[in-house]
Scaffold this motif. Structure first.
Motif, PDB file in Angstrom:
ATOM      1  N   LYS A  63       0.812  -1.230   0.000  1.00 56.71           N
ATOM      2  CA  LYS A  63       0.000   0.000   0.000  1.00 56.71           C
ATOM      3  C   LYS A  63       0.839   1.272   0.000  1.00 56.71           C
ATOM      4  O   LYS A  63       0.620   2.160  -0.814  1.00 56.71           O
ATOM      5  CB  LYS A  63      -0.957  -0.011   1.199  1.00 56.71           C
ATOM      6  CG  LYS A  63      -1.796   1.248   1.349  1.00 56.71           C
ATOM      7  CD  LYS A  63      -2.706   1.436   0.169  1.00 56.71           C
ATOM      8  CE  LYS A  63      -3.554   2.674   0.350  1.00 56.71           C
ATOM      9  NZ  LYS A  63      -3.876   3.328  -0.889  1.00 56.71           N
ATOM     10  N   GLU A  77      -3.310  -2.054  -5.787  1.00 54.91           N
ATOM     11  CA  GLU A  77      -4.538  -2.219  -6.559  1.00 54.91           C
ATOM     12  C   GLU A  77      -4.594  -3.580  -7.264  1.00 54.91           C
ATOM     13  O   GLU A  77      -5.624  -4.255  -7.238  1.00 54.91           O
ATOM     14  CB  GLU A  77      -4.653  -1.094  -7.592  1.00 54.91           C
ATOM     15  CG  GLU A  77      -6.069  -0.820  -7.975  1.00 54.91           C
ATOM     16  CD  GLU A  77      -6.210   0.479  -8.737  1.00 54.91           C
ATOM     17  OE1 GLU A  77      -6.889   0.449  -9.772  1.00 54.91           O
ATOM     18  OE2 GLU A  77      -5.640   1.506  -8.308  1.00 54.91           O
ATOM     19  N   LYS A  83     -12.828  -7.725   5.229  1.00 54.22           N
ATOM     20  CA  LYS A  83     -11.483  -7.136   5.126  1.00 54.22           C
ATOM     21  C   LYS A  83     -11.279  -6.499   3.760  1.00 54.22           C
ATOM     22  O   LYS A  83     -10.722  -5.393   3.656  1.00 54.22           O
ATOM     23  CB  LYS A  83     -10.407  -8.200   5.368  1.00 54.22           C
ATOM     24  CG  LYS A  83     -10.289  -8.632   6.796  1.00 54.22           C
ATOM     25  CD  LYS A  83      -9.232  -9.692   6.967  1.00 54.22           C
ATOM     26  CE  LYS A  83      -9.162 -10.157   8.408  1.00 54.22           C
ATOM     27  NZ  LYS A  83      -8.164 -11.193   8.605  1.00 54.22           N
ATOM     28  N   GLU A  86     -13.515  -5.289   1.713  1.00 51.92           N
ATOM     29  CA  GLU A  86     -14.299  -4.055   1.599  1.00 51.92           C
ATOM     30  C   GLU A  86     -13.673  -2.911   2.394  1.00 51.92           C
ATOM     31  O   GLU A  86     -13.666  -1.771   1.942  1.00 51.92           O
ATOM     32  CB  GLU A  86     -15.761  -4.299   2.047  1.00 51.92           C
ATOM     33  CG  GLU A  86     -16.534  -5.198   1.113  1.00 51.92           C
ATOM     34  CD  GLU A  86     -16.521  -4.748  -0.347  1.00 51.92           C
ATOM     35  OE1 GLU A  86     -16.713  -3.544  -0.611  1.00 51.92           O
ATOM     36  OE2 GLU A  86     -16.291  -5.606  -1.225  1.00 51.92           O
ATOM     37  N   SER A  87     -13.123  -3.217   3.560  1.00 53.78           N
ATOM     38  CA  SER A  87     -12.499  -2.152   4.344  1.00 53.78           C
ATOM     39  C   SER A  87     -11.237  -1.644   3.648  1.00 53.78           C
ATOM     40  O   SER A  87     -10.940  -0.441   3.668  1.00 53.78           O
ATOM     41  CB  SER A  87     -12.208  -2.594   5.772  1.00 53.78           C
ATOM     42  OG  SER A  87     -11.209  -3.576   5.796  1.00 53.78           O
ATOM     43  N   LYS A 109     -10.751  -1.700   0.379  1.00 53.94           N
ATOM     44  CA  LYS A 109     -11.185  -0.998  -0.834  1.00 53.94           C
ATOM     45  C   LYS A 109     -11.427   0.489  -0.546  1.00 53.94           C
ATOM     46  O   LYS A 109     -11.260   1.330  -1.416  1.00 53.94           O
ATOM     47  CB  LYS A 109     -12.452  -1.608  -1.416  1.00 53.94           C
ATOM     48  CG  LYS A 109     -12.200  -2.835  -2.233  1.00 53.94           C
ATOM     49  CD  LYS A 109     -13.521  -3.330  -2.830  1.00 53.94           C
ATOM     50  CE  LYS A 109     -13.322  -4.482  -3.748  1.00 53.94           C
ATOM     51  NZ  LYS A 109     -14.603  -4.924  -4.320  1.00 53.94           N
ATOM     52  N   LYS A 110     -11.819   0.776   0.681  1.00 57.10           N
ATOM     53  CA  LYS A 110     -12.069   2.172   1.058  1.00 57.10           C
ATOM     54  C   LYS A 110     -10.784   2.981   1.053  1.00 57.10           C
ATOM     55  O   LYS A 110     -10.819   4.204   1.009  1.00 57.10           O
ATOM     56  CB  LYS A 110     -12.751   2.233   2.419  1.00 57.10           C
ATOM     57  CG  LYS A 110     -14.151   1.674   2.399  1.00 57.10           C
ATOM     58  CD  LYS A 110     -14.775   1.644   3.778  1.00 57.10           C
ATOM     59  CE  LYS A 110     -16.135   0.983   3.696  1.00 57.10           C
ATOM     60  NZ  LYS A 110     -16.709   0.744   4.995  1.00 57.10           N
ATOM     61  N   LEU A 111      -9.642   2.291   1.086  1.00 56.83           N
ATOM     62  CA  LEU A 111      -8.350   2.982   1.077  1.00 56.83           C
ATOM     63  C   LEU A 111      -7.902   3.378  -0.332  1.00 56.83           C
ATOM     64  O   LEU A 111      -6.967   4.156  -0.496  1.00 56.83           O
ATOM     65  CB  LEU A 111      -7.268   2.095   1.703  1.00 56.83           C
ATOM     66  CG  LEU A 111      -7.476   1.678   3.152  1.00 56.83           C
ATOM     67  CD1 LEU A 111      -6.362   0.723   3.576  1.00 56.83           C
ATOM     68  CD2 LEU A 111      -7.520   2.897   4.061  1.00 56.83           C
TER      69      LEU A 111
END
Length: 105
Positions: free
Chosen positions: A29, A37, A97, A99-100, A102-104
């Motif tokens: 990240k 990604e 996990k 989905e959380s 993906k918010k980043l």
């Protein structure tokens, strides 16, 4: 029933791979948003593979249960019920996990 147990093994492996790519995404990240990604996409793809195998296994078991001459033994059903419950919990945690993370993006 052997085909089903082998498919369960593959389903588990696919979900483990999905988790591994989530770990890779987290590690990447900060250094490389591009790697983050792509690892996220691979993780989601691996989880989809696991879910597709799961869907087929459920159909196979349902069909076998309808055919009394080919019905799986109780011990196999018990193993599947345990593995199925375990898989559903793991898959649900994975999706949360994912989905959380993906918010980043």
């Amino acid at each position: 029933m052997i085909k089903i147990m082998k498919a369960v093994e593959y389903m588990d492996k696919e979900l483990k791979h999905a988790y591994k790519f989530l770990e890779y995404a987290i590690e990447a990240k900060m250094e490389s948003p591009e790697l983050f990604e792509i690892y996220m996409k691979i993780a989601e793809c691996e989880a989809n593979n696991a879910e597709n195998i799961h869907t087929v296994i459920v159909r196979m078991i349902d069909r076998a249960s309808l055919d009394k001459s080919n019905e799986p033994p109780k011990a196999m059903k018990d193993i599947w019920n345990w593995k199925h419950k375990d898989y559903m919990e793991d898959y649900s945690q994975f999706k949360a996990k994912l989905e959380s993370l993906k918010k980043l993006i």
